[in-house]
Design an enzyme around this catalytic site. Sequence first.
Site, PDB file in Angstrom:
ATOM      1  CD  GLU A   1      -0.964  -5.979   5.695  1.00 40.92           C
ATOM      2  OE1 GLU A   1      -0.749  -6.483   4.578  1.00 40.92           O
ATOM      3  OE2 GLU A   1      -0.956  -4.755   5.895  1.00 40.92           O
TER       4      GLU A   1
ATOM      5  CG  HIS B   1      -3.518  -3.587   3.491  1.00 38.48           C
ATOM      6  ND1 HIS B   1      -2.469  -3.078   4.220  1.00 38.48           N
ATOM      7  CD2 HIS B   1      -4.170  -2.518   2.978  1.00 38.48           C
ATOM      8  CE1 HIS B   1      -2.490  -1.758   4.156  1.00 38.48           C
ATOM      9  NE2 HIS B   1      -3.514  -1.391   3.402  1.00 38.48           N
TER      10      HIS B   1
ATOM     11  CB  CYS C   1      -0.994  -0.048   1.166  1.00 40.23           C
ATOM     12  SG  CYS C   1      -2.371   1.056   0.884  1.00 40.23           S
TER      13      CYS C   1
END
Length: 968
Positions: A340, A338, A86
């Site tokens: 994660e 993202h 990002c």
Amino acid sequence: MRLDSHFVEILVLDFGSQYTQLIARRLREYGVYTEIVPYFEKIDSIKAKNPKGIILSGGPASVYEDGAYKPDSAVFDLGVPVLGICYGMQYIAHFFGGSVVRAEAQEFGKAVLEILNLEESLTFSEFSHKSMPQALEALVDLWEDSVRESHDFLKANDIVALKPEVSELLKASENTLVATDDETFLGFLGVEHNRIEMLFVHPKFFKRGVGIALLREAFVRSLRQHNNIVVDCNVGNARGLRFYKRLGFREIGVSQKDSKGRDFPIMHLEVSSEELESNLRSHNILFHNVKQDSIVWMSHADKVESLPSGFVELAKSGNTHYCAIADFKRRVYALQFHPEVVHSEYGGEILKNFAVGICGADTSWNMRNFAESEILKLREKVLGEICENRADSISILETPRTYLRPYHLDDLEALQKILDEKTMYAWGHAFSKQECKDWIEQQLQRYQKYGFGLWAVVDKASGEIIGNAGLNYESITLVGEVQDEVDSSAESKECEILELGYIINHRFWGQGLGLEVASVCAKYAFNKLGVKELYCLVKEDNKPSLKLAKKLGMRIVGKNLKHYKGQELAHFVLKTNELVLCTNGENFNQKCEARVESNMERFAKDSKPMQENSKIFDEKTSEAVQGEAAAGFFSKCGLQGKSQGSLLNINDRSDFSQLPHLSQKAEFSKVLCAVSGGVDSSVVATLLYRAIGENLIPVFVDTGLLRKGEREAVEAMFRENLKVPLIVADARELFLGRLKGVTDPEKKRKIIGESFIEVFEAEAKKHNTKGEIKFLAQGTLYPDVIESVSVKGPSKTIKSHHNVGGLPEWMKFELIEPLRELFKDEVRALGRELGMPESMLMRHPFPGPGLAIRIMGEVNAADLELLKEADSIFIEELHKWGLYDSVWQAFCVLLNVRSVGVMGDNRTYDNTICVRAVEAMDGMTASFSHLPHAFLESVSNRIINEVAGINRVVYDITSKPPGTIEWE
Ligand code: XMP
């Protein structure tokens, strides 16, 4: 495995995203040790951590704003791959010269990932004109489309003229590989020996991994047999040249005309097979095992509008064209989404592909390794023990009351002290001071030479050296005369034995310490070194030692004459072939015996008699040296070591003198630890106890404000499960007395906080009469550490120091925070590794002021009883219904509200209990738990029926914010 605290596999630079911690957590789940540092971390500190890859996290800022967060640009020159996420991606695009703009529509939430790289979906077949005549035309068309798009130096009629030539080439070719996707031809590649004859991809599929995939396939099928691979490429074909150069091809010459003598300059390129293989491997594995059209989580306002040169697009999603990009040459990758966040379906895979596939990160991080290395580190820090990462290390042994650790040269004086006249007289004969010194020096020489078997015996309680112990090779003349095993011919026999010897200073006799020490040495010899027999030499008249040797299972097998001061002293020779006696609790650390065992192994080889009858050594001894690990370690130290199977041979023993010597012995000191009964402090105490034994002072303060049975449960857990001697300070009366008449919540908190420190301090004083406490242990977790040095800068208060703020000056010891690298779930895993019970590890959080902030108004003994009873029913029911683990925190509150009720025929006017249960991530925000009505009903019934004085139960349906979790 991590050997020290600076060894990090992946380092995350934090640009302030709310998800940054998740990156580390995800990677650690894959066994990749990952740490987070703020984006402004100094490059030297990053280098010192020596990461194999770097991740630039997301963040709320815009790269084009003034003062936008920027890392030290040298992170791109470290020679390790970098992944931007990002904001990290936007920073990368901006830094390398691309452009970043504000997106028309902010993209927040789920998006579909379209992987442009088609590698995963391709199939390959060998084209032969004979078997596939119909394909020829399609391949020639493909060639035409391809060169029209990429060979702009060719005119239309050049292309037409070349066409028959290409057709002939394809017809004649035996080695043309075709890439197909659902029946469509996407590209083809022809090879001749080590030469790439032609490689063409349909323009619709340029930059989608088809060329790489074809090359990889051809490499596996045939090219890899050659040392070098060559290709000719038109100088005017810029795209082609870029492609080859990115894969490591280098120019070896240029011809002005092509093979047919036409004026098309040709560049000749070459690459080694090794380099091509490695470059092919690092390409495009970011999306390995990631499904096409999987869901990813977006959260961005800015987007990359144009790519910097050298970058290619790897994936796109609906609104975001550049969703994943890479510059394979620089090894820089970036994702707009993202990975994660759990909503990114294959996010974990993508992070793992980066860390393991691209960076080559190690995946052996786990709680067992962590516990082992942390125990060694703590031991070294507190007790001054040597740590595993030193060549001088030999095993540290532990008995219930002592540690046996290798001697340091600076221990000479202490050793001399314990070998005083009285002690030595009883052992053998009186030694003069000079003899004592000579003896020590002789022992140390042996230790230096063979690297085993001379330990200092350290009293755990005082840290004092109280004796020594050793395993020594002795050459003796055995005179058989006593027992069955010895030749009754009584002829003397020369033999080499492994002797167990120990000396305890006379001041410590009569406490059974000798038995503890001797039995742990015997255990080490049999279990760890794998010896087959062990001997003791005991002076004839030394009755206590004789008795002890027999307790170890030894039998007298003969006599030996030793010479002291011109006289001959007869010693019994005792022998055992097995480990008979073991006291509880002793253990030895299993690490870094490389030096010990390789030396012993050499000793065995050098020593003929032993090699011949091979009595003492069996295979295990040499197997125990883990060849690879040890070889790596020795080469780090600059030593020549050669691994033979699992055995390491060090060529020259004298090289050891080159190694950095042991550091000065640290002060022997104690660690104070406040135990609350919660997960973190209990894990800290357990870990420390494993490391430093009774040099830990774990203090539990019973404030009287604990839950029902809490003190007993904590005591039992420490006593029975963990075997940690917990110190309990009973301060119930003090707290109740001080809270009398106090109704203001803040005042209550203040009184409790101050009283706690007072009791804790008084307890600490009792254990610090000689100033031996040097450390204070705390259960600071990784999220606190990261938060306290967050991107807002180091000026933000460091939370870990918060908790000691209220301590008096004399108690501000050096902090030990063994959990500061761990997330909460990792702390639980560590607790499991240390054998802690699940009921302890899965406990809900409990506030420091305890039940005092769950009784509205004044706290008194009667109300405490009411609350404890009701609360224990609620918790019991949660367990019974299997709901305990599904809520984040649950408890009862005693309201200062009375209401009217009816029980049987009587009217009541009694107390109200509020039942509270919340769901939360970290307690910063929370929502009330939607517990089943039937469950709430049974809780209510039980509380009203079983707790006299309660006639009404209510359920709190307030979330945080606007409410808080606790009521006061
Ligand atoms: P609140 O009531 O602030 O609670 O929403 C959030 C979390 O913090 C705990 N809590 C405390 N913990 N000392 C503590 O150690 C305190 O004074 C304290 N007050 C609240 C509370 O139990 C919840 O988990």
